[in-house]
Design a protein around this motif. Structure first.
Motif, PDB file in Angstrom:
ATOM      1  N   ALA A   9       6.808 -36.237 -17.947  1.00 40.20           N
ATOM      2  CA  ALA A   9       7.715 -35.132 -18.262  1.00 40.20           C
ATOM      3  C   ALA A   9       7.359 -33.898 -17.436  1.00 40.20           C
ATOM      4  CB  ALA A   9       7.663 -34.802 -19.754  1.00 40.20           C
ATOM      5  N   GLU A  10       6.074 -33.587 -17.373  1.00 40.28           N
ATOM      6  CA  GLU A  10       5.640 -32.414 -16.608  1.00 40.28           C
ATOM      7  C   GLU A  10       5.997 -32.562 -15.131  1.00 40.28           C
ATOM      8  OE1 GLU A  10       2.111 -29.363 -17.366  1.00 40.28           O
ATOM      9  OE2 GLU A  10       1.441 -31.429 -17.061  1.00 40.28           O
ATOM     10  N   ARG A  11       5.824 -33.764 -14.606  1.00 41.84           N
ATOM     11  CA  ARG A  11       6.175 -34.028 -13.202  1.00 41.84           C
ATOM     12  C   ARG A  11       7.666 -33.796 -12.972  1.00 41.84           C
ATOM     13  NH1 ARG A  11       4.786 -39.301 -12.744  1.00 41.84           N
ATOM     14  NH2 ARG A  11       2.607 -38.687 -12.749  1.00 41.84           N
ATOM     15  N   CYS A  12       8.506 -34.317 -13.871  1.00 42.55           N
ATOM     16  CA  CYS A  12       9.959 -34.117 -13.757  1.00 42.55           C
ATOM     17  C   CYS A  12      10.326 -32.641 -13.846  1.00 42.55           C
ATOM     18  CB  CYS A  12      10.688 -34.893 -14.852  1.00 42.55           C
ATOM     19  SG  CYS A  12      10.750 -36.660 -14.620  1.00 42.55           S
ATOM     20  N   MET A  13       9.693 -31.933 -14.784  1.00 35.12           N
ATOM     21  CA  MET A  13       9.990 -30.506 -14.976  1.00 35.12           C
ATOM     22  C   MET A  13       9.568 -29.676 -13.764  1.00 35.12           C
ATOM     23  SD  MET A  13       8.926 -30.265 -18.982  1.00 35.12           S
ATOM     24  CE  MET A  13       8.891 -28.485 -19.007  1.00 35.12           C
ATOM     25  N   ASN A  14       8.562 -30.118 -13.037  1.00 34.77           N
ATOM     26  CA  ASN A  14       8.142 -29.410 -11.827  1.00 34.77           C
ATOM     27  C   ASN A  14       9.083 -29.679 -10.665  1.00 34.77           C
ATOM     28  OD1 ASN A  14       5.908 -28.080 -12.901  1.00 34.77           O
ATOM     29  ND2 ASN A  14       4.577 -29.837 -12.549  1.00 34.77           N
ATOM     30  N   MET A  15       9.808 -30.799 -10.719  1.00 37.36           N
ATOM     31  CA  MET A  15      10.703 -31.168  -9.620  1.00 37.36           C
ATOM     32  C   MET A  15      12.116 -30.620  -9.796  1.00 37.36           C
ATOM     33  SD  MET A  15       9.328 -35.043  -8.742  1.00 37.36           S
ATOM     34  CE  MET A  15      10.886 -35.697  -9.131  1.00 37.36           C
ATOM     35  N   GLU A  16      12.556 -30.447 -11.034  1.00 38.45           N
ATOM     36  CA  GLU A  16      13.908 -29.951 -11.269  1.00 38.45           C
ATOM     37  C   GLU A  16      14.000 -29.206 -12.592  1.00 38.45           C
ATOM     38  OE1 GLU A  16      16.996 -33.010 -12.272  1.00 38.45           O
ATOM     39  OE2 GLU A  16      15.356 -34.390 -11.807  1.00 38.45           O
ATOM     40  N   LYS A  17      15.061 -28.429 -12.748  1.00 42.53           N
ATOM     41  CA  LYS A  17      15.271 -27.662 -13.963  1.00 42.53           C
ATOM     42  C   LYS A  17      16.175 -28.447 -14.903  1.00 42.53           C
ATOM     43  CE  LYS A  17      17.132 -23.535 -16.034  1.00 42.53           C
ATOM     44  NZ  LYS A  17      17.316 -24.201 -17.302  1.00 42.53           N
ATOM     45  N   PHE A  18      15.805 -28.473 -16.171  1.00 35.02           N
ATOM     46  CA  PHE A  18      16.604 -29.131 -17.198  1.00 35.02           C
ATOM     47  C   PHE A  18      17.169 -28.070 -18.131  1.00 35.02           C
ATOM     48  CE2 PHE A  18      13.773 -32.378 -15.684  1.00 35.02           C
ATOM     49  CZ  PHE A  18      14.597 -33.486 -15.610  1.00 35.02           C
ATOM     50  N   ASP A  19      18.365 -28.308 -18.624  1.00 36.83           N
ATOM     51  CA  ASP A  19      18.961 -27.404 -19.606  1.00 36.83           C
ATOM     52  C   ASP A  19      18.273 -27.546 -20.955  1.00 36.83           C
ATOM     53  OD1 ASP A  19      21.112 -26.392 -17.891  1.00 36.83           O
ATOM     54  OD2 ASP A  19      21.832 -28.457 -17.978  1.00 36.83           O
ATOM     55  N   LEU A  20      17.784 -28.768 -21.239  1.00 38.15           N
ATOM     56  CA  LEU A  20      17.133 -29.040 -22.511  1.00 38.15           C
ATOM     57  C   LEU A  20      16.065 -30.108 -22.310  1.00 38.15           C
ATOM     58  CD1 LEU A  20      17.010 -28.746 -25.644  1.00 38.15           C
ATOM     59  CD2 LEU A  20      18.737 -30.571 -25.757  1.00 38.15           C
ATOM     60  N   VAL A  21      14.910 -29.885 -22.932  1.00 34.30           N
ATOM     61  CA  VAL A  21      13.843 -30.881 -22.948  1.00 34.30           C
ATOM     62  C   VAL A  21      13.620 -31.277 -24.407  1.00 34.30           C
ATOM     63  CG1 VAL A  21      11.413 -31.366 -22.444  1.00 34.30           C
ATOM     64  CG2 VAL A  21      12.736 -29.880 -20.899  1.00 34.30           C
ATOM     65  N   ILE A  22      13.773 -32.567 -24.694  1.00 35.67           N
ATOM     66  CA  ILE A  22      13.512 -33.107 -26.025  1.00 35.67           C
ATOM     67  C   ILE A  22      12.237 -33.925 -25.896  1.00 35.67           C
ATOM     68  CG2 ILE A  22      14.348 -34.576 -27.895  1.00 35.67           C
ATOM     69  CD1 ILE A  22      17.210 -34.040 -26.836  1.00 35.67           C
ATOM     70  N   ALA A  23      11.180 -33.504 -26.587  1.00 35.60           N
ATOM     71  CA  ALA A  23       9.883 -34.154 -26.402  1.00 35.60           C
ATOM     72  C   ALA A  23       9.181 -34.399 -27.725  1.00 35.60           C
ATOM     73  CB  ALA A  23       8.992 -33.282 -25.509  1.00 35.60           C
ATOM     74  N   ASP A  24       8.505 -35.529 -27.781  1.00 35.83           N
ATOM     75  CA  ASP A  24       7.617 -35.814 -28.897  1.00 35.83           C
ATOM     76  C   ASP A  24       6.457 -34.828 -28.817  1.00 35.83           C
ATOM     77  OD1 ASP A  24       5.897 -36.851 -30.807  1.00 35.83           O
ATOM     78  OD2 ASP A  24       6.046 -38.905 -30.092  1.00 35.83           O
ATOM     79  N   MET A  25       6.066 -34.304 -29.941  1.00 34.39           N
ATOM     80  CA  MET A  25       4.966 -33.340 -29.956  1.00 34.39           C
ATOM     81  C   MET A  25       3.647 -33.977 -29.554  1.00 34.39           C
ATOM     82  SD  MET A  25       4.325 -30.663 -32.956  1.00 34.39           S
ATOM     83  CE  MET A  25       2.701 -30.313 -33.497  1.00 34.39           C
ATOM     84  N   TRP A  26       3.484 -35.261 -29.815  1.00 35.87           N
ATOM     85  CA  TRP A  26       2.206 -35.938 -29.570  1.00 35.87           C
ATOM     86  C   TRP A  26       2.319 -36.934 -28.429  1.00 35.87           C
ATOM     87  CZ3 TRP A  26      -0.996 -33.084 -32.074  1.00 35.87           C
ATOM     88  CH2 TRP A  26      -0.627 -32.509 -33.284  1.00 35.87           C
ATOM     89  N   LEU A  27       2.736 -36.487 -27.270  1.00 39.31           N
ATOM     90  CA  LEU A  27       2.870 -37.356 -26.102  1.00 39.31           C
ATOM     91  C   LEU A  27       1.518 -37.689 -25.483  1.00 39.31           C
ATOM     92  CD1 LEU A  27       5.853 -35.583 -24.350  1.00 39.31           C
ATOM     93  CD2 LEU A  27       5.869 -37.908 -25.256  1.00 39.31           C
ATOM     94  N   GLU A  28       1.451 -38.856 -24.862  1.00 38.83           N
ATOM     95  CA  GLU A  28       0.269 -39.241 -24.099  1.00 38.83           C
ATOM     96  C   GLU A  28       0.190 -38.378 -22.839  1.00 38.83           C
ATOM     97  OE1 GLU A  28      -0.962 -42.986 -21.317  1.00 38.83           O
ATOM     98  OE2 GLU A  28       0.021 -43.446 -23.218  1.00 38.83           O
ATOM     99  N   GLY A  29      -1.007 -37.953 -22.498  1.00 38.62           N
ATOM    100  CA  GLY A  29      -1.182 -37.116 -21.306  1.00 38.62           C
ATOM    101  C   GLY A  29      -1.025 -35.654 -21.669  1.00 38.62           C
TER     102      GLY A  29
END
Length: 90
Positions: free
Chosen positions: A40-60
């Motif tokens: 997710a962090e890699r994707c967010m560094n490459m492009e902008k998203f209007d919304l990020v839906i994420a599990d609070m307890w992600l691996e990494g």
């Protein structure tokens, strides 16, 4: 509002990722799926998203850290199955 929105979904559970994707794509959203916080962090560094839906307890990288490290103006929804108030306050 959802039509053409770029949405990132980060969750370790494949079924949850795919169900959310299907619902959002039906409304016209452009959805990217990842399994870990690191992805997710890699994707967010490459492009902008209007919304990020994420599990609070992600691996990494966990969901809270994703919010803290966000350099762009993304909106976030954090998902969790924790139902203990003391844990949520930390």
């Amino acid at each position: 509002m959802i039509k053409d929105a770029k949405i990132l979904i980060a969750d370790e559970n494949r079924e949850i990722r795919e169900r959310m994707r299907d619902l959002l794509q039906e409304k016209g959203a452009k959805v990217t799926l990842v399994k870990t916080g690191t992805e997710a962090e890699r994707c967010m560094n490459m492009e902008k998203f209007d919304l990020v839906i994420a599990d609070m307890w992600l691996e990494g990288t966990d969901g809270i850290t994703l919010i803290r490290n966000s350099k762009k103006d993304e909106s976030f929804v954090l998902l969790t199955q924790v139902n203990t108030p003391g844990v949520m306050m930390e």
